[in-house]
Design an enzyme around this catalytic site. Structure first.
Site, PDB file in Angstrom:
ATOM      1  N   ASP A  79      -8.325  -4.539   0.060  1.00 42.28           N
ATOM      2  CA  ASP A  79      -8.744  -6.091  -0.905  1.00 42.28           C
ATOM      3  C   ASP A  79      -8.019  -7.555  -0.688  1.00 42.28           C
ATOM      4  O   ASP A  79      -8.613  -8.030  -0.742  1.00 42.28           O
ATOM      5  CB  ASP A  79      -8.093  -5.760  -2.407  1.00 42.28           C
TER       6      ASP A  79
ATOM      7  N   HIS B 137       0.936  -1.495   0.271  1.00 37.64           N
ATOM      8  CA  HIS B 137      -0.009  -0.131  -0.158  1.00 37.64           C
ATOM      9  C   HIS B 137       0.993   0.968  -0.086  1.00 37.64           C
ATOM     10  O   HIS B 137       1.885   0.872   0.471  1.00 37.64           O
ATOM     11  CB  HIS B 137      -0.651   0.249   1.550  1.00 37.64           C
TER      12      HIS B 137
HETATM   13  C1  SDX Z   1      -6.319  -0.148  -2.786  1.00 35.77           C
HETATM   14  O1  SDX Z   1      -4.537   4.839  -2.208  1.00 35.77           O
HETATM   15  C2  SDX Z   1      -5.328   3.687  -1.310  1.00 35.77           C
HETATM   16  O2  SDX Z   1      -5.757   4.429  -0.562  1.00 35.77           O
HETATM   17  C3  SDX Z   1      -6.241   2.793  -2.269  1.00 35.77           C
HETATM   18  C4  SDX Z   1      -7.115   1.893  -1.439  1.00 35.77           C
HETATM   19  C5  SDX Z   1      -8.233   2.224  -0.757  1.00 35.77           C
HETATM   20  O3  SDX Z   1      -8.998   2.403   0.362  1.00 35.77           O
HETATM   21  O4  SDX Z   1      -8.925   3.659  -1.756  1.00 35.77           O
HETATM   22  O5  SDX Z   1      -6.365   1.739   0.222  1.00 35.77           O
HETATM   23  C6  SDX Z   1      -7.330   0.819  -1.611  1.00 35.77           C
HETATM   24  O6  SDX Z   1      -5.959   0.412  -3.529  1.00 35.77           O
HETATM   25  C7  SDX Z   1      -5.058  -0.988  -2.214  1.00 35.77           C
HETATM   26  C8  SDX Z   1      -4.217  -0.847  -3.035  1.00 35.77           C
HETATM   27  C9  SDX Z   1      -4.515  -2.388  -4.062  1.00 35.77           C
HETATM   28  N1  SDX Z   1      -3.769  -2.261  -5.116  1.00 35.77           N
HETATM   29  C10 SDX Z   1      -3.182  -4.053  -4.565  1.00 35.77           C
HETATM   30  O7  SDX Z   1      -3.115  -4.613  -3.904  1.00 35.77           O
HETATM   31  C11 SDX Z   1      -1.874  -4.443  -5.981  1.00 35.77           C
HETATM   32  C12 SDX Z   1      -1.204  -4.568  -5.152  1.00 35.77           C
HETATM   33  N2  SDX Z   1       0.137  -3.749  -4.253  1.00 35.77           N
HETATM   34  C13 SDX Z   1       0.745  -2.810  -5.246  1.00 35.77           C
HETATM   35  O8  SDX Z   1       0.485  -2.688  -6.842  1.00 35.77           O
HETATM   36  C14 SDX Z   1       1.620  -1.628  -4.668  1.00 35.77           C
HETATM   37  O9  SDX Z   1       1.830  -2.631  -3.468  1.00 35.77           O
HETATM   38  C15 SDX Z   1       0.450  -0.551  -4.105  1.00 35.77           C
HETATM   39  C16 SDX Z   1       0.118  -0.052  -6.224  1.00 35.77           C
HETATM   40  C17 SDX Z   1      -0.779  -1.233  -3.925  1.00 35.77           C
HETATM   41  C18 SDX Z   1       1.561   0.629  -3.774  1.00 35.77           C
HETATM   42  O10 SDX Z   1       2.313   0.759  -4.755  1.00 35.77           O
HETATM   43  P1  SDX Z   1       3.619   1.915  -4.261  1.00 35.77           P
HETATM   44  O11 SDX Z   1       3.196   2.890  -3.041  1.00 35.77           O
HETATM   45  O12 SDX Z   1       3.347   2.485  -5.624  1.00 35.77           O
HETATM   46  O13 SDX Z   1       4.945   1.003  -4.472  1.00 35.77           O
HETATM   47  P2  SDX Z   1       6.185   0.748  -5.061  1.00 35.77           P
HETATM   48  O14 SDX Z   1       4.999  -0.151  -6.117  1.00 35.77           O
HETATM   49  O15 SDX Z   1       6.685   1.564  -5.301  1.00 35.77           O
HETATM   50  O16 SDX Z   1       6.275  -0.677  -4.346  1.00 35.77           O
HETATM   51  C19 SDX Z   1       7.092  -0.531  -3.531  1.00 35.77           C
HETATM   52  C20 SDX Z   1       8.293  -2.310  -3.011  1.00 35.77           C
HETATM   53  C21 SDX Z   1       8.542  -1.944  -4.701  1.00 35.77           C
HETATM   54  O17 SDX Z   1      10.338  -2.819  -4.620  1.00 35.77           O
HETATM   55  P3  SDX Z   1      11.092  -2.057  -4.590  1.00 35.77           P
HETATM   56  O18 SDX Z   1      11.490  -1.216  -6.207  1.00 35.77           O
HETATM   57  O19 SDX Z   1      11.809  -1.395  -3.511  1.00 35.77           O
HETATM   58  O20 SDX Z   1      12.719  -3.194  -5.164  1.00 35.77           O
HETATM   59  O21 SDX Z   1       7.430  -2.747  -3.105  1.00 35.77           O
HETATM   60  C22 SDX Z   1       6.943  -3.721  -4.170  1.00 35.77           C
HETATM   61  C23 SDX Z   1       7.501  -2.656  -5.122  1.00 35.77           C
HETATM   62  O22 SDX Z   1       8.375  -3.898  -6.497  1.00 35.77           O
HETATM   63  N3  SDX Z   1       5.837  -4.310  -4.217  1.00 35.77           N
HETATM   64  C24 SDX Z   1       5.778  -5.422  -4.308  1.00 35.77           C
HETATM   65  C25 SDX Z   1       4.029  -5.119  -4.131  1.00 35.77           C
HETATM   66  N4  SDX Z   1       3.942  -3.611  -3.999  1.00 35.77           N
HETATM   67  C26 SDX Z   1       4.690  -3.391  -3.916  1.00 35.77           C
HETATM   68  N5  SDX Z   1       6.180  -7.155  -4.964  1.00 35.77           N
HETATM   69  C27 SDX Z   1       5.608  -7.416  -4.521  1.00 35.77           C
HETATM   70  N6  SDX Z   1       4.160  -7.106  -4.809  1.00 35.77           N
HETATM   71  C28 SDX Z   1       3.649  -6.051  -4.152  1.00 35.77           C
HETATM   72  N7  SDX Z   1       2.216  -6.175  -4.537  1.00 35.77           N
END
Ligand code: SDX
Length: 437
Positions: free
Chosen positions: A372, A314
């Protein structure tokens, strides 16, 4: 809205070719949480923009609706902890709280519920809109279309400068989303639309419109309607997430509320946002068995592999999403109520959570289950198809969208949202005629 806190400034010094001149930027303090550096005058004074494409360090507005402490895993709606609202309140109270800033007393609640109930019907001609879609259209596509079309029917509540128009439009949106959503599901089945019933509660009405048929009486399980009501509360608002920011940006141009909510629905549909609940079920289906978890966790950690653990991570929460904890508890209650003692998807999800939370990659990046991760398992147990999961998220989030939209319009400092950019394209160059290219 708060004024700038006089006397507290951030000093900004440009050490490039501007003789190291310093600039004072005012600091505004929050009632709780991070302060902000007010950069509104930065460009005028320094000819420089800030740069923050994912808004990771940028406050887009001032708000008094929802507060999140991502490190502590805290979520407050108008100051009230989400856990207490999930346990003691109901969705209609939460809607009132988000819209008006206070929990309603008995009389206020009764009037609010009545006013919402008597807006749940759709204009009969809107039913024709559904027939323009294929039966296998994704219900989120139908939601975008039908909600956007509401502005063609309700001209008496689209003058955003009129507070009464805004109230009516807000109530219409909250009231009609369950009907629009349930009718999208019925349309996909080829079953007749079920009309709302005024004697039912908001959650009961939604489940009744989803699963009743004209052929027999249908009574909604009180445990399932309580679980649905709680799920609506958990999803109601979440500060400046992508879809809420979309609604605010669309609304900042003066667009009508129905068009703004339709834009929010489109943004929520993305798998990185509200579409994640549908993506979690798809992912669990792909993993299939506990024995395959380690292979998929490895894929999720592989930068060359686009696979991510959906429902994990998140932008704000660097601790367990407090909504996920409540959702996990509801999961067990709903499965118990339905007499489902052996739900492989839940077992798989809990084992995946256990393994991931012990894995250094996820621990180091503070990737925890979010709202989720468990919601889809409850929805599936309730008999709701995967394609409807994000639709339910949109039904719940509508009150948050309209509350934030109203707050934006009432904010005296509100301007049309118009970000700038870091331009790295061509500098000026002449047009080349086609016979010289
Ligand atoms: C919702 O914003 C809100 O409030 C949203 C929400 C709401 O109520 O409105 O809470 C609802 O959207 C919840 C989130 C649902 N999405 C998912 O579950 C999809 C999977 N999650 C990811 O896509 C991700 O975690 C996000 C999009 C939720 C957050 O992405 P960020 O903040 O841009 O973080 P990032 O992509 O920069 O990740 C940081 C690191 C990265 O690795 P490094 O580059 O540092 O090595 O963590 C890794 C990412 O690759 N990472 C993951 C991951 N999520 C982040 N690696 C594997 N699996 C994951 N799910």
């Amino acid at each position: 809205m708060s004024d700038q806190d006089h006397g507290k400034n951030a000093t900004f010094t440009l050490t490039d070719n501007r003789d190291g001149k310093s600039y004072e930027l005012p600091i505004m303090d929050a009632s709780v949480g991070p302060s902000v550096v007010d950069v509104r005058k930065l460009y005028a004074e320094t000819d420089c923009f800030t740069y923050d494409p994912g808004f990771t360090s940028t406050g887009s507005c001032e708000s008094q609706i929802t507060y999140i402490d991502g490190d502590a895993g805290v979520l407050l709606y108008r100051g009230v902890p989400i856990q207490e609202l999930a346990e003691h309140s109901d969705f209609m109270e939460v809607c009132y709280l988000l819209l008006y800033g206070e929990l309603p007393n008995g009389k206020q609640k009764a009037k609010f519920e009545h006013d919402i109930t008597y807006h749940t019907m759709l204009h009969e001609q809107l039913a024709g809109f559904y027939r323009g879609f294929r039966r296998d259209a994704h219900p989120m596509a139908i939601m975008c279309g039908v909600v956007g079309a509401l502005s063609a029917f309700y001209h008496d509540s689209t003058d955003i400068t009129d507070p009464q128009h805004r109230v009516v439009a807000s109530y219409r949106m909250i009231a009609k989303m369950p009907t629009i959503a349930a009718w999208a599901y019925k349309y996909s089945l080829g079953q007749p639309f079920i009309y709302p019933r005024n004697e039912l509660s908001y959650a009961e009405n939604f489940l009744h419109m989803m699963f009743a048929t004209p052929c027999e009486d249908y009574s909604v399980s009180p445990v399932l309607s309580r679980a649905m009501d709680r799920i609506l509360t958990l999803h109601a608002d979440h500060e400046q997430n992508a879809s809420t920011s979309t609604v605010r940006l669309a609304g900042s141009s003066g667009a009508n509320p129905f068009a703004c909510i339709s834009a929010g629905i489109a943004s929520l549909w993305g798998p990185a946002h509200g579409g994640a609940n549908e993506a979690v079920l798809t992912m669990l289906g792909k993993i299939g068995h506990k024995d395959n978890i380690n292979e998929y966790v490895k894929k999720a950690k592989d930068k060359e592999d686009p696979f991510r653990l959906m429902g994990f991570g998140h932008r704000v929460y660097k601790n367990m999403d407090p909504r996920a904890k409540v959702m996990r508890q509801s999961c067990h209650e709903v499965l118990d109520e339905l007499g489902i003692t052996d739900e492989p998807l839940l077992d798989l999800a809990m084992e995946l959570e256990r393994i991931a939370l012990e894995d250094e990659y996820f621990v180091e990046r503070k990737l925890f289950p979010n709202v989720d991760f468990y919601s889809g398992i409850i929805f599936k147990a309730m008999g709701i198809p995967t394609s409807m999961f994000t639709v339910l998220f949109a039904v719940a989030r509508t009150v948050g969208w309209v509350a934030q939209w109203n707050e934006m319009i009432e904010d005296p400092s509100q301007k049309i949202g118009r970000p700038r950019q870091l331009y790295t394209g061509y500098t000026e160059r002449p047009y080349v005629p086609i016979d010289q290219r």
